[in-house]
Design an enzyme around this catalytic site. Structure first.
Site, mmCIF file in Angstrom:
data_model
loop_
_atom_site.group_PDB
_atom_site.id
_atom_site.type_symbol
_atom_site.label_atom_id
_atom_site.label_comp_id
_atom_site.label_asym_id
_atom_site.label_seq_id
_atom_site.Cartn_x
_atom_site.Cartn_y
_atom_site.Cartn_z
ATOM 1 N N LYS A 160 0.866 -1.173 0.000
ATOM 2 C CA LYS A 160 0.000 0.000 0.000
ATOM 3 C C LYS A 160 0.911 1.234 0.000
ATOM 4 O O LYS A 160 1.019 1.968 0.991
ATOM 5 C CB LYS A 160 -0.900 -0.049 1.248
ATOM 6 C CG LYS A 160 -2.156 0.769 1.155
ATOM 7 C CD LYS A 160 -3.095 0.411 2.305
ATOM 8 C CE LYS A 160 -4.139 1.473 2.536
ATOM 9 N NZ LYS A 160 -4.983 1.797 1.393
HETATM 10 N N1 PPE Z 1 -7.817 -1.528 -2.541
HETATM 11 C C1 PPE Z 1 -7.249 -0.316 -2.413
HETATM 12 C C2 PPE Z 1 -6.575 0.270 -3.587
HETATM 13 C C3 PPE Z 1 -7.318 0.352 -1.189
HETATM 14 O O1 PPE Z 1 -6.745 1.549 -1.073
HETATM 15 C C4 PPE Z 1 -8.004 -0.239 -0.107
HETATM 16 C C5 PPE Z 1 -8.100 0.467 1.211
HETATM 17 C C6 PPE Z 1 -8.590 -1.510 -0.295
HETATM 18 C C7 PPE Z 1 -8.465 -2.124 -1.524
HETATM 19 C C8 PPE Z 1 -9.318 -2.215 0.803
HETATM 20 O O2 PPE Z 1 -8.448 -2.628 1.812
HETATM 21 P P1 PPE Z 1 -8.928 -2.816 3.308
HETATM 22 O O3 PPE Z 1 -9.127 -1.464 3.895
HETATM 23 O O4 PPE Z 1 -7.809 -3.558 3.961
HETATM 24 O O5 PPE Z 1 -10.182 -3.602 3.274
HETATM 25 N N2 PPE Z 1 -8.145 1.888 1.134
HETATM 26 C C9 PPE Z 1 -7.864 2.684 2.298
HETATM 27 C C10 PPE Z 1 -7.581 4.122 1.912
HETATM 28 C C11 PPE Z 1 -8.721 4.918 1.430
HETATM 29 C C12 PPE Z 1 -8.348 6.363 1.234
HETATM 30 O O6 PPE Z 1 -9.137 7.112 0.705
HETATM 31 O O7 PPE Z 1 -7.259 6.787 1.626
HETATM 32 C C13 PPE Z 1 -8.953 2.575 3.345
HETATM 33 O O8 PPE Z 1 -10.027 2.068 3.074
HETATM 34 O O9 PPE Z 1 -8.699 3.012 4.474
#
Ligand code: PPE
Length: 308
Positions: A160
């Site tokens: 990430k």
């Molecule tokens: N894909 C991406 C690209 C992503 O950024 C997130 C989280 C997910 C999938 C889902 O991951 P999880 O939170 O572990 O279920 N995105 C984070 C950032 C959002 C933002 O605007 O900054 C979040 O949901 O916190």
């Protein structure tokens, strides 16, 4: 989404005032996107505020940093304790969003990240529904982006990394400008990957399907994993499966998962109505169970909660 300032931000081991949590404009991460972050939520439970799946999030942060060759000067335990201290120091008893960030700081310029200092910050503030209350209740309109998701040999999709979100931002701009709520991105081989900040699921004949992260180049989501667990416990079949865009158009139901977004029904994809356009029965069951789990209302999931 505006930020509501709170009192304190944890920076490199100490709590500083919100306004003092600053960094130099020549910080490496600002120029080259060298950093990694997490998004975590804490919810109000019957026994007080609790952080949802804290250890899994901080472990993913350390994995992201490992991939990016960033040495984090704090242990997993120290990082988890720091999150708890930030939520506590800010008196966020009704829950909050938590943003841990590891970034390369000030002192070195030039692409080589290795000599740059490593800084760590953790902030927390109250944050509402990421895709809006209406989206949570009635569903969101999705557009398949003309921007392709990262090829895993161009960007490490299991990490990430902060700079990787330029790609998400471009897809988001395109979707919003075209009048949609959110974008779905396809991977380099044309398979469905993920959204700008969420994973996605489709429901077909009562079975839940989500793109496998290693093949689709999607972030392995902790909410995605939570939904897989909940679905299995509720007696549904849930599995990873590669999919193409027409699988989205022809789904009985579809929804997004992410820490910020939570579980959000998809009402249409490229103007093809999903199902009858209203959140379907599987989606609403998963969504309400998810909210019960994060709010500490289901005993079997209490292991996912860290009390503050
Ligand atoms: N894909 C991406 C690209 C992503 O950024 C997130 C989280 C997910 C999938 C889902 O991951 P999880 O939170 O572990 O279920 N995105 C984070 C950032 C959002 C933002 O605007 O900054 C979040 O949901 O916190």
């Amino acid at each position: 989404m505006p930020i509501t300032p709170t009192e304190k931000i944890w920076m490199d081991g100490v709590l500083v005032d919100w306004a003092d949590a600053t960094t130099h404009v020549l910080s490496h991460g600002l120029h080259y996107g060298t950093g990694a972050f997490e998004g975590i939520r804490a919810y109000k439970t019957p026994t007080g505020v609790a952080v949802f799946r804290l250890r899994e999030h901080m472990a993913r942060l350390l994995r992201s940093c490992k991939v990016l060759m960033i040495d984090v000067p704090f242990s997993l335990d120290e990082l988890c304790d720091a999150v708890v201290s930030v939520v506590r120091a800010n008196g966020l008893v009704n829950g909050c969003y938590i943003r841990p960030l590891v970034y390369l700081g000030y002192g070195e310029m030039g692409v080589n990240p290795l000599p740059a200092p490593v800084n760590v910050a953790i902030a927390a503030w109250p944050w509402g529904a990421y895709l809006g209350e209406d989206g949570l209740t009635n569903g969101v309109r999705m557009k398949i982006s003309s921007w392709q998701r990262h090829d895993s040999n161009a960007m490490p999709t299991a990490a990430k990394g902060t700079g990787m979100y330029l790609n998400s931002g471009l897809a988001k701009i395109e979707a919003i400008k075209a009048g949609y709520d959110e974008a779905i991105m396809l991977g380099p081989d044309g398979q469905v990957s993920e959204c700008t900040g969420e994973n996605l699921f489709v429901v077909r004949d009562g079975v839940l399907l989500t793109p496998p992260s290693s093949e689709a180049g999607a972030l392995p989501g902790i909410t995605q994993d939570t939904v897989m667990r909940i679905a299995a416990d509720l007696g549904f079949t849930a599995r990873f499966e590669t999919m193409i865009r027409t699988d989205l158009y022809l789904a009985d139901e579809a929804f997004l998962t992410g820490t910020a977004a939570e579980v959000v029904p998809i009402s249409s994809v490229d103007d093809r109505i999903v199902g009858d356009g209203k959140p379907g029965p599987v989606t609403t069951t998963i969504q309400s169970t998810y909210f019960q789990a994060v709010r500490g209302e289901i005993d079997r999931y209490s292991g996912w909660l860290t009390e503050v």
